[in-house]
Each structure stands twice: as C-alpha cells, then as structure tokens.
Design a protein around this motif. Structure first.
Motif, PDB file in Angstrom:
ATOM      1  N   LEU B  61       3.685  -3.368   3.343  1.00 53.90           N
ATOM      2  CA  LEU B  61       4.063  -2.190   2.564  1.00 53.90           C
ATOM      3  C   LEU B  61       2.819  -1.407   2.157  1.00 53.90           C
ATOM      4  O   LEU B  61       1.727  -1.968   2.102  1.00 53.90           O
ATOM      5  CB  LEU B  61       4.826  -2.637   1.302  1.00 53.90           C
ATOM      6  CG  LEU B  61       6.180  -3.300   1.540  1.00 53.90           C
ATOM      7  CD1 LEU B  61       6.718  -3.867   0.238  1.00 53.90           C
ATOM      8  CD2 LEU B  61       7.164  -2.313   2.126  1.00 53.90           C
ATOM      9  N   PRO B  62       2.967  -0.126   1.830  1.00 52.66           N
ATOM     10  CA  PRO B  62       1.813   0.619   1.321  1.00 52.66           C
ATOM     11  C   PRO B  62       1.475   0.203  -0.111  1.00 52.66           C
ATOM     12  O   PRO B  62       2.336  -0.320  -0.832  1.00 52.66           O
ATOM     13  CB  PRO B  62       2.288   2.075   1.369  1.00 52.66           C
ATOM     14  CG  PRO B  62       3.747   2.019   1.422  1.00 52.66           C
ATOM     15  CD  PRO B  62       4.140   0.730   2.052  1.00 52.66           C
ATOM     16  N   ALA B  63       0.236   0.437  -0.510  1.00 50.05           N
ATOM     17  CA  ALA B  63      -0.192  -0.026  -1.837  1.00 50.05           C
ATOM     18  C   ALA B  63       0.421   0.791  -2.966  1.00 50.05           C
ATOM     19  O   ALA B  63       0.588   0.290  -4.075  1.00 50.05           O
ATOM     20  CB  ALA B  63      -1.719   0.038  -1.924  1.00 50.05           C
ATOM     21  N   ASP B  64       0.771   2.039  -2.668  1.00 49.54           N
ATOM     22  CA  ASP B  64       1.307   2.920  -3.718  1.00 49.54           C
ATOM     23  C   ASP B  64       2.808   2.811  -3.901  1.00 49.54           C
ATOM     24  O   ASP B  64       3.408   3.629  -4.587  1.00 49.54           O
ATOM     25  CB  ASP B  64       0.978   4.379  -3.370  1.00 49.54           C
ATOM     26  CG  ASP B  64      -0.375   4.757  -3.924  1.00 49.54           C
ATOM     27  OD1 ASP B  64      -0.882   3.994  -4.753  1.00 49.54           O
ATOM     28  OD2 ASP B  64      -0.910   5.801  -3.521  1.00 49.54           O
ATOM     29  N   ILE B  65       3.426   1.847  -3.316  1.00 49.65           N
ATOM     30  CA  ILE B  65       4.888   1.773  -3.322  1.00 49.65           C
ATOM     31  C   ILE B  65       5.416   1.447  -4.725  1.00 49.65           C
ATOM     32  O   ILE B  65       4.766   0.702  -5.480  1.00 49.65           O
ATOM     33  CB  ILE B  65       5.354   0.712  -2.292  1.00 49.65           C
ATOM     34  CG1 ILE B  65       6.813   0.929  -1.953  1.00 49.65           C
ATOM     35  CG2 ILE B  65       5.113  -0.709  -2.770  1.00 49.65           C
ATOM     36  CD1 ILE B  65       7.207   0.420  -0.624  1.00 49.65           C
ATOM     37  N   PRO B  66       6.548   2.021  -5.126  1.00 49.33           N
ATOM     38  CA  PRO B  66       7.148   1.604  -6.408  1.00 49.33           C
ATOM     39  C   PRO B  66       7.471   0.108  -6.375  1.00 49.33           C
ATOM     40  O   PRO B  66       7.936  -0.401  -5.345  1.00 49.33           O
ATOM     41  CB  PRO B  66       8.435   2.436  -6.477  1.00 49.33           C
ATOM     42  CG  PRO B  66       8.234   3.554  -5.535  1.00 49.33           C
ATOM     43  CD  PRO B  66       7.307   3.092  -4.474  1.00 49.33           C
ATOM     44  N   GLY B  99      13.371  -8.654   5.374  1.00 48.19           N
ATOM     45  CA  GLY B  99      13.133  -7.998   4.090  1.00 48.19           C
ATOM     46  C   GLY B  99      12.516  -6.627   4.271  1.00 48.19           C
ATOM     47  O   GLY B  99      12.941  -5.641   3.645  1.00 48.19           O
ATOM     48  N   PHE B 100      11.533  -6.546   5.156  1.00 44.26           N
ATOM     49  CA  PHE B 100      10.890  -5.253   5.399  1.00 44.26           C
ATOM     50  C   PHE B 100      11.873  -4.279   6.055  1.00 44.26           C
ATOM     51  O   PHE B 100      11.911  -3.087   5.693  1.00 44.26           O
ATOM     52  CB  PHE B 100       9.660  -5.429   6.294  1.00 44.26           C
ATOM     53  CG  PHE B 100       8.961  -4.133   6.591  1.00 44.26           C
ATOM     54  CD1 PHE B 100       8.089  -3.579   5.676  1.00 44.26           C
ATOM     55  CD2 PHE B 100       9.202  -3.451   7.771  1.00 44.26           C
ATOM     56  CE1 PHE B 100       7.469  -2.371   5.930  1.00 44.26           C
ATOM     57  CE2 PHE B 100       8.589  -2.246   8.034  1.00 44.26           C
ATOM     58  CZ  PHE B 100       7.716  -1.704   7.119  1.00 44.26           C
ATOM     59  N   ALA B 101      12.672  -4.784   7.007  1.00 44.42           N
ATOM     60  CA  ALA B 101      13.637  -3.910   7.686  1.00 44.42           C
ATOM     61  C   ALA B 101      14.647  -3.355   6.679  1.00 44.42           C
ATOM     62  O   ALA B 101      15.037  -2.178   6.764  1.00 44.42           O
ATOM     63  CB  ALA B 101      14.348  -4.685   8.791  1.00 44.42           C
ATOM     64  N   PHE B 102      15.038  -4.201   5.732  1.00 44.22           N
ATOM     65  CA  PHE B 102      16.013  -3.765   4.719  1.00 44.22           C
ATOM     66  C   PHE B 102      15.468  -2.591   3.900  1.00 44.22           C
ATOM     67  O   PHE B 102      16.126  -1.565   3.748  1.00 44.22           O
ATOM     68  CB  PHE B 102      16.353  -4.950   3.807  1.00 44.22           C
ATOM     69  CG  PHE B 102      17.282  -4.611   2.688  1.00 44.22           C
ATOM     70  CD1 PHE B 102      18.607  -4.299   2.932  1.00 44.22           C
ATOM     71  CD2 PHE B 102      16.841  -4.598   1.374  1.00 44.22           C
ATOM     72  CE1 PHE B 102      19.467  -3.980   1.890  1.00 44.22           C
ATOM     73  CE2 PHE B 102      17.691  -4.284   0.335  1.00 44.22           C
ATOM     74  CZ  PHE B 102      19.010  -3.974   0.600  1.00 44.22           C
TER      75      PHE B 102
END
Lengths: 258, 298
Positions: B61-66, B99-102
C-alpha cells in the motif's frame, strides 16, 4: 412445539434453501444489492415457488419429469414474473433498475422452485407441498432481505434509497460481497444450532496437524486394533487352529518348513 | 526476509510507513487471535503467519493511505480467507493478495494514489506512466532511483535490489519455491519484451515493467507462499508462468494499475487442477499395470 411448526421451522431455517441446500444463490447474488430489489425478488420468488409447488402436487404427479420442468417455467414466466413486472412498470410509481428488469423474469427459472417441486411436491399431498413451499419461501425471502439490507448499508451507505453515510465499502455491493455474506450467515446458523458436544476447544485436533516442515509427507494411518473375543470360540484348541490357518495363509503354506 | 522491505519503506517514508506497518500487523494478529477464540480453535502464538500477512499487505500500500484501508484489508485477509478455510496450510489463496485485492476494488483511489514524501525524478508512478500509453521520457528516469525504490509507488515494493537479494536467499534456502519465481519472472520478461508498453527500446520497457508496482514483491513473497504452491516441481514452473502471463495481460488490458494480486489469486484457483492433471499424467506414464499388481497383492 407441534410437529407441524417444527417441520415449518426446519424447512425455513435448518434446511434453508440458500444457506444449506445451496440453491437460489444466483438469484441472491444478482438481486440483493439493494433492499428494494431484494424485496421484489423475494415476493416474486415466493409466489412462484408456492404456485408451482401447488400445481406440481395437485396436477403433475403423473406427468413426465421433462414436461414438468417446462410447466414450471411457463407458470413462472407467464403467470407470475412477467405480470408482476408489467404491474410494477405500468400501475405503480416504483422505478425498477435496469438490472432488476433483467433479473426479475429470470426468477422463473430459479433452482429453488425446481428443487422443491421435484424433490417434495410431486411426492406428497397438496397440503404438505404448500406447507413446504411456504417454509422454503419464508427462509429464502428472509435471507434475501437481510442480504439486501446489509449490502445496501455497507456497499452503498444507504438504506432503501435514503443516504446514511458517505463511507461505503463498495465491494459489498458487488457479487463477491454477497457470497461472503452468505458464507458467514451459513456458518453463523451452524454455530447456533450445533450440539454442545462440538463446542469444546479443538486442541486435540490442533496437536494432530502436520508441521510446516512436514509438507508433502503423508502420515501413516494407525490401523484399528481388532479385539479377539474368546467367548465366540468353543475352546482354546479351536483358537489355536484358526490362528495357525491364518498364519499359513499369510506365509503361503510355507510356515511349517521354516 | 520481510524485514528488509520494511526497513526500506521506513527509510523512504518515515513515520507514515511505521504507522501503516504497525496497524496492519496488529490488526492481523488481533483478528487471528479473536477469531481463533470464537471458533474454539487453539491459537498458536509462535505462528507468525498473521504477522507476515499484515506486513505484506502494508508493504503493497502507499504510505499516505488512510489507516482504515489497511485495517479493512487485514481483516478481510484473516476473517474471510485465513480463518474460514482452516488457516495454516489449508488456505487455497494467498491471504495478503486477497486483502490487497479487496481494498483495490473497494478503495481504488487511495490505494493507487502514491505518496510524495521525497523529490522523485518522475512525477507519477512508473506503473501509471506505462499505463498511460507509452509516452515515457527516458531522460527523465534515473535507473539508480528505479532500482533503489526512489520513485512513486507502493511503499515497500520499490527497491529492486532488496528483492534480488531475497531471490539469492531463496536460491540458497528454498530452491523448490524459486521455481515458481523463475517461471513468473521469465514469463513477465518475455511478455514485456514482445509486447512493450514504451516507445523506447524493448529492454528499457522490460526494466520499467519489473520496477513498476509490486511485481518483484509478488515474485518473492506472494507466489512462494507454501500453502498455495503446487506439489510437483514442474507444476511450480507452470504456476509461475501462468501467473506471469495473467499479470502482464491484465497490465496491458485491465483497469487497474497493479493487477499482480488478481493474477496470483487466479493462479491459486488453478493450482489444485494443475496437481490433479499432473498426478494423472504421472500415473499414466509410469507403468499403469504396476498399480494393478500392487492392488492384487494386497
């Protein structure tokens, strides 16, 4: 609880068509993305199921199977689904989505009707068949409407078209969201209705699991120990002679020479 | 092996990466623990698979993700994938990929909007540049930045050098798992050389494909998952090749910038079929009469 109520409860909950018999899943997945859609699908499916079961039990017992299936289709399509769709479109102010206009007629060929007519209705009297159809319709409708409520709240952030929240997990409005929900419903019902003896921690089972290093290595099954009941034999000589014969059969008759 | 991408992500993104990594790991472990209690199953504290799943999801995931996005991804991976299928070696799909696909399906914009914490040479991720249609300005790309992960992208999937080190580690410790990695990378290489997405040389296109998104990360961590690997050695190569082809086809034709997780999940679905087919072929080739004789003796 009387037998009649018990069989009704069993048909709608314990033998729920969608959750345990795994029929009508396509209908559930396609038509429950919103509460309104789920309600219409439930009504049409219940009407179709009850009418088809009644007709199958009353008139179709001696008709060949391949004709019966066609009759269910004609009854569902011409007698229920299309008239309901026409009524909603022309006589009410309810606006159906494009998806519902496609899915609603397709409920005429749903597997819930086919399974209950063929496995139960044609083999029983009219009263039992209608009772079974009512219980199955109730169980299916309950699952569809609950799915519709949850999917609309989580997937669209609204309920019956009324906006509740801006946060939504759009995956639940997609078909895979419904499949996940159905899986959790089934396991939840199983959790409720399983016997208390199954509720012990699964420690013994956990100990028997192979370690990660044992991948691909099949463990040998321990053969069951056969108990020798001496009371079945007349005397000890007969036991010895039968044992001797058994050993000879194993060694191919060469036991004496060795 | 996951330590090194974690350290790299912390080096590039600082405390943002720490928060995402921590929340993912804690969510996975807590979900695993409480779900084990609910289903009356013994929880093994030494089993670090939940922790690994959490870290893998965070690194993609990107670092800035909520922060609710990694929480949802980890909850999905554990509660929908790992626990219902029995956990451990019984899971048919890689939980981290699921999990990532979801979250990629549900929260597409935050998942594919990458952080801008440092001064990068190009102003958008390599994957989006490739997806935009081949107008890549080659003089704007520094290859040293590419292989060290100093580009826009998932926070733990950029540093190619680390993944090359991991592949060397696999070569020493787990050669059988490396077969699928080799098949995957080989298929991706051939596909990217034949169907290049850049206007420049095909070699540059292939390098950009390997440096974009989480392709290298998947080749080391997702494809080599024990529970989803086929049993037979030839099947591992076939599995990797199949996964690589699907991944590259999805990159060319799909809507998502990084579809490698979907490719892994699709390949997982075909793994039992591969094993069954190979078992039948082996039975057919290796003396079919022998089995009958053994049965007759018994």
């Amino acid at each position: 609880m009387s037998d009649k109520n018990k069989s009704f409860l069993t048909g709608s909950v314990l033998n729920n068509p969608v959750l345990f018999q795994c029929v009508g899943i396509c209908t559930a997945v396609a038509g429950t993305s919103a509460l309104k859609d789920a309600f219409f699908i439930s009504v049409v499916l219940a009407a179709n199921l009850i009418v088809c079961c009644f007709i199958a039990s009353a008139f179709l017992k001696k008709v060949p199977r391949y004709i019966r299936i066609a009759v269910y289709l004609v009854i569902g399509l011409a007698g229920i689904c299309c008239p309901v769709l026409w009524f909603i479109e022309n006589r009410t102010f309810i606006e159906l989505s494009l998806g519902m206009k496609i899915i609603l007629p397709l409920t005429a060929v749903n597997s819930v009707t086919a399974v209950h007519c063929e496995t139960y209705a044609v083999k029983h009297d009219v009263r039992s068949a209608v009772n079974d159809a009512l219980s199955a319709a109730l169980g299916t409708s309950a699952v569809l409407i609950i799915c519709g409520i949850i999917r609309e709240i989580i997937g669209s952030g609204s309920i019956a078209g009324t906006k509740l929240s801006s946060f939504r997990i759009s995956g639940f409005a997609m078909p895979f969201g419904c499949l996940i929900l159905l899986g959790f419903f089934a396991s939840f019902l199983k959790l409720i209705f399983r016997t208390p003896s199954h509720r012990k921690p699964d420690t013994a089972h956990a100990e028997k699991q192979p370690l990660e290093t044992d991948i691909g290595v099949e463990t040998e099954e321990i053969p069951e120990q056969v108990e020798l009941n001496i009371a079945d034999y007349d005397d000890i000589d007969r036991i010895l002679s039968s044992t001797d014969e058994f050993l000879k059969s194993l060694t191919g008759g060469g036991g004496d020479s060795e | 092996m996951l330590i090194f991408p974690c350290l790299m992500s912390i080096w590039y993104h600082g405390m943002k990466a720490v928060y995402v990594l921590l929340i993912s790991a804690v969510t996975c472990v807590l979900c695993d623990f409480f779900a084990s209690i609910i289903i009356y199953r013994q929880y093994f504290a030494a089993d670090l698979s939940a922790l690994c799943t959490g870290l893998m999801i965070a690194l993609m995931l990107p670092a800035d993700i909520p922060l609710y996005v990694p929480v949802l991804a980890c909850s999905f991976a554990i509660l929908v994938l790992k626990i219902p299928f029995g956990g451990g070696m019984r899971v048919p799909f890689v939980p981290a990929a699921a999990g990532f696909a979801f979250v990629a399906v549900c929260f597409r914009d935050p998942v594919f909007t990458y952080s801008t914490g440092r001064d990068y040479m190009i102003t958008s991720s390599v994957g989006s540049v490739l997806q935009s249609g081949g107008a890549v300005r080659l003089n704007s790309i520094n290859f040293l930045d590419l292989i060290t992960g100093n580009v826009y992208g998932p926070m733990g999937c950029g540093c190619i050098l680390i993944f090359i080190g991991c592949i060397v580690f696999l070569l020493i410790r787990r050669k059988s798992a490396l077969l699928s990695t080799a098949g995957f990378l080989g298929a991706c290489l051939v596909f990217s050389l034949v169907f290049s997405r850049t206007n420049g040389s095909r070699f540059v296109g292939a390098v950009l494909e390997f440096c974009s998104g989480s392709l290298m990360f998947a080749s080391v961590f997702l494809i080599t998952d024990y529970s989803t690997l086929p049993k037979h050695k030839p099947n591992k190569i076939v599995y990797g090749v199949f996964c690589g082809i699907i991944c590259m086809v999805m990159r060319h034709l799909g809507a998502f910038e990084e579809p490698v997780c979907f490719a892994v999940l699709l390949a997982n679905a075909f793994t039992p079929l591969l094993d069954i087919l190979t078992g039948r072929v082996i039975d057919f080739i290796s003396a079919p009469g022998k089995g009958r004789e053994v049965k007759a003796d018994e």
